[in-house]
Write a protein that holds these residues in place. Structure first.
Motif, PDB file in Angstrom:
ATOM      1  N   MET A 130      -2.110  -8.270  10.100  1.00  0.00           N
ATOM      2  CA  MET A 130      -2.058  -9.528  10.851  1.00  0.00           C
ATOM      3  C   MET A 130      -3.467 -10.067  11.095  1.00  0.00           C
ATOM      4  O   MET A 130      -3.708 -11.267  10.968  1.00  0.00           O
ATOM      5  N   LEU A 131      -4.392  -9.179  11.450  1.00  0.00           N
ATOM      6  CA  LEU A 131      -5.774  -9.603  11.673  1.00  0.00           C
ATOM      7  C   LEU A 131      -6.398 -10.130  10.388  1.00  0.00           C
ATOM      8  O   LEU A 131      -7.106 -11.139  10.391  1.00  0.00           O
ATOM      9  N   PHE A 132      -6.127  -9.450   9.278  1.00  0.00           N
ATOM     10  CA  PHE A 132      -6.671  -9.861   7.986  1.00  0.00           C
ATOM     11  C   PHE A 132      -6.164 -11.250   7.617  1.00  0.00           C
ATOM     12  O   PHE A 132      -6.918 -12.108   7.182  1.00  0.00           O
ATOM     13  N   ASP A 148      11.028  -1.004   9.186  1.00  0.00           N
ATOM     14  CA  ASP A 148      12.332  -1.006   9.863  1.00  0.00           C
ATOM     15  C   ASP A 148      12.656   0.353  10.463  1.00  0.00           C
ATOM     16  O   ASP A 148      13.180   0.441  11.570  1.00  0.00           O
ATOM     17  N   LEU A 149      12.351   1.427   9.739  1.00  0.00           N
ATOM     18  CA  LEU A 149      12.634   2.767  10.246  1.00  0.00           C
ATOM     19  C   LEU A 149      11.785   3.078  11.479  1.00  0.00           C
ATOM     20  O   LEU A 149      12.242   3.727  12.406  1.00  0.00           O
ATOM     21  N   ALA A 150      10.555   2.624  11.480  1.00  0.00           N
ATOM     22  CA  ALA A 150       9.638   2.930  12.580  1.00  0.00           C
ATOM     23  C   ALA A 150      10.055   2.280  13.890  1.00  0.00           C
ATOM     24  O   ALA A 150       9.626   2.714  14.956  1.00  0.00           O
ATOM     25  N   LYS A 151      10.902   1.270  13.830  1.00  0.00           N
ATOM     26  CA  LYS A 151      11.355   0.621  15.056  1.00  0.00           C
ATOM     27  C   LYS A 151      12.195   1.564  15.909  1.00  0.00           C
ATOM     28  O   LYS A 151      12.209   1.446  17.126  1.00  0.00           O
ATOM     29  N   VAL A 152      12.866   2.509  15.279  1.00  0.00           N
ATOM     30  CA  VAL A 152      13.780   3.387  16.010  1.00  0.00           C
ATOM     31  C   VAL A 152      13.409   4.864  15.927  1.00  0.00           C
ATOM     32  O   VAL A 152      14.142   5.709  16.427  1.00  0.00           O
ATOM     33  N   GLN A 153      12.295   5.198  15.295  1.00  0.00           N
ATOM     34  CA  GLN A 153      11.873   6.588  15.129  1.00  0.00           C
ATOM     35  C   GLN A 153      10.408   6.726  15.499  1.00  0.00           C
ATOM     36  O   GLN A 153       9.619   5.824  15.252  1.00  0.00           O
ATOM     37  N   GLU A 164       0.696   4.961  13.142  1.00  0.00           N
ATOM     38  CA  GLU A 164      -0.011   4.592  11.909  1.00  0.00           C
ATOM     39  C   GLU A 164       0.583   3.313  11.310  1.00  0.00           C
ATOM     40  O   GLU A 164      -0.135   2.464  10.787  1.00  0.00           O
ATOM     41  N   ILE A 165       1.894   3.199  11.391  1.00  0.00           N
ATOM     42  CA  ILE A 165       2.571   2.019  10.853  1.00  0.00           C
ATOM     43  C   ILE A 165       2.205   0.783  11.668  1.00  0.00           C
ATOM     44  O   ILE A 165       1.903  -0.282  11.110  1.00  0.00           O
ATOM     45  N   ILE A 166       2.189   0.925  12.991  1.00  0.00           N
ATOM     46  CA  ILE A 166       1.818  -0.196  13.858  1.00  0.00           C
ATOM     47  C   ILE A 166       0.370  -0.600  13.607  1.00  0.00           C
ATOM     48  O   ILE A 166       0.048  -1.790  13.521  1.00  0.00           O
ATOM     49  N   GLU A 167      -0.509   0.370  13.468  1.00  0.00           N
ATOM     50  CA  GLU A 167      -1.918   0.078  13.202  1.00  0.00           C
ATOM     51  C   GLU A 167      -2.070  -0.662  11.873  1.00  0.00           C
ATOM     52  O   GLU A 167      -2.836  -1.627  11.769  1.00  0.00           O
ATOM     53  N   TYR A 168      -1.342  -0.220  10.861  1.00  0.00           N
ATOM     54  CA  TYR A 168      -1.373  -0.891   9.561  1.00  0.00           C
ATOM     55  C   TYR A 168      -0.928  -2.351   9.704  1.00  0.00           C
ATOM     56  O   TYR A 168      -1.580  -3.267   9.187  1.00  0.00           O
ATOM     57  N   MET A 186       0.846  -1.178   0.000  1.00  0.00           N
ATOM     58  CA  MET A 186       0.000   0.000   0.000  1.00  0.00           C
ATOM     59  C   MET A 186       0.891   1.242   0.000  1.00  0.00           C
ATOM     60  O   MET A 186       1.866   1.313   0.725  1.00  0.00           O
ATOM     61  N   ASN A 187       0.520   2.212  -0.798  1.00  0.00           N
ATOM     62  CA  ASN A 187       1.279   3.460  -0.888  1.00  0.00           C
ATOM     63  C   ASN A 187       1.135   4.255   0.405  1.00  0.00           C
ATOM     64  O   ASN A 187       0.062   4.322   0.998  1.00  0.00           O
ATOM     65  N   ILE A 188       2.223   4.874   0.818  1.00  0.00           N
ATOM     66  CA  ILE A 188       2.226   5.577   2.100  1.00  0.00           C
ATOM     67  C   ILE A 188       1.494   6.912   2.069  1.00  0.00           C
ATOM     68  O   ILE A 188       1.232   7.492   3.120  1.00  0.00           O
ATOM     69  N   ALA A 189       1.142   7.398   0.889  1.00  0.00           N
ATOM     70  CA  ALA A 189       0.435   8.678   0.798  1.00  0.00           C
ATOM     71  C   ALA A 189      -0.860   8.653   1.611  1.00  0.00           C
ATOM     72  O   ALA A 189      -1.269   9.666   2.172  1.00  0.00           O
ATOM     73  N   PHE A 190      -1.472   7.488   1.712  1.00  0.00           N
ATOM     74  CA  PHE A 190      -2.709   7.343   2.474  1.00  0.00           C
ATOM     75  C   PHE A 190      -2.503   7.643   3.954  1.00  0.00           C
ATOM     76  O   PHE A 190      -3.402   8.102   4.642  1.00  0.00           O
ATOM     77  N   PHE A 191      -1.293   7.402   4.460  1.00  0.00           N
ATOM     78  CA  PHE A 191      -0.981   7.555   5.878  1.00  0.00           C
ATOM     79  C   PHE A 191      -0.273   8.880   6.203  1.00  0.00           C
ATOM     80  O   PHE A 191       0.038   9.149   7.353  1.00  0.00           O
TER      81      PHE A 191
END
Length: 143
Positions: free
Chosen positions: A133-135, A99-104, A124-128, A1-6
């Protein structure tokens, strides 16, 4: 999914410039309750991210010359940034951000001209990821 949505657009992101004083930066971070903010050049390019830790270490390591009472005389350009948060281009996929979201707390997003256009927050990344995972666990083929 393109990140523009987030994307949280630049107009809604609290930023600083290298010419901002330490006092201005600290007050903005405190007022908005942020622990980190993107730094943008006058041309709108992403320069880096300053954190509370960066500011505190700078004050501690320069206690003889810099304090809260004269923080208005020192600019953000003087502060060494401990972490090099890398921006991602708008055409990236959400997977590229994990990977970036783990440290930022957030991932800076730039356009094709390398101009800052906003951020994607770690939440937002965690929610995605959680929805993915639920899907997968709800799909019939995963049984």
């Amino acid at each position: 999914m393109n990140i523009a949505f987030f994307l949280l657009p630049k107009s809604e992101v609290i930023t600083a410039t290298p010419q901002a004083t330490l006092r201005q930066t600290l007050e903005r971070m405190e007022y908005h309750r942020y622990t980190a903010v993107p730094i943008l050049s006058d041309q709108g390019h992403y320069v880096g991210t300053v954190t509370e830790g960066d500011l505190l270490w700078f004050l501690k390591n320069n206690a003889e010359q810099v304090g809260f009472d004269n923080a208005h005389r020192h600019v953000l350009a003087e502060v060494p940034l401990r972490v090099n948060n890398k921006p991602v281009h708008i055409h990236a996929d959400m997977v590229d951000l994990i990977d970036l979201a783990k440290v930022q707390n957030f991932v800076p997003i730039v356009d094709d001209s390398d101009k800052f256009i906003g951020i994607v927050r770690r939440s937002e990344i965690i929610e995605y990821c959680a929805k993915q995972m639920l899907f997968k666990s709800a799909s019939p083929s995963s049984s």
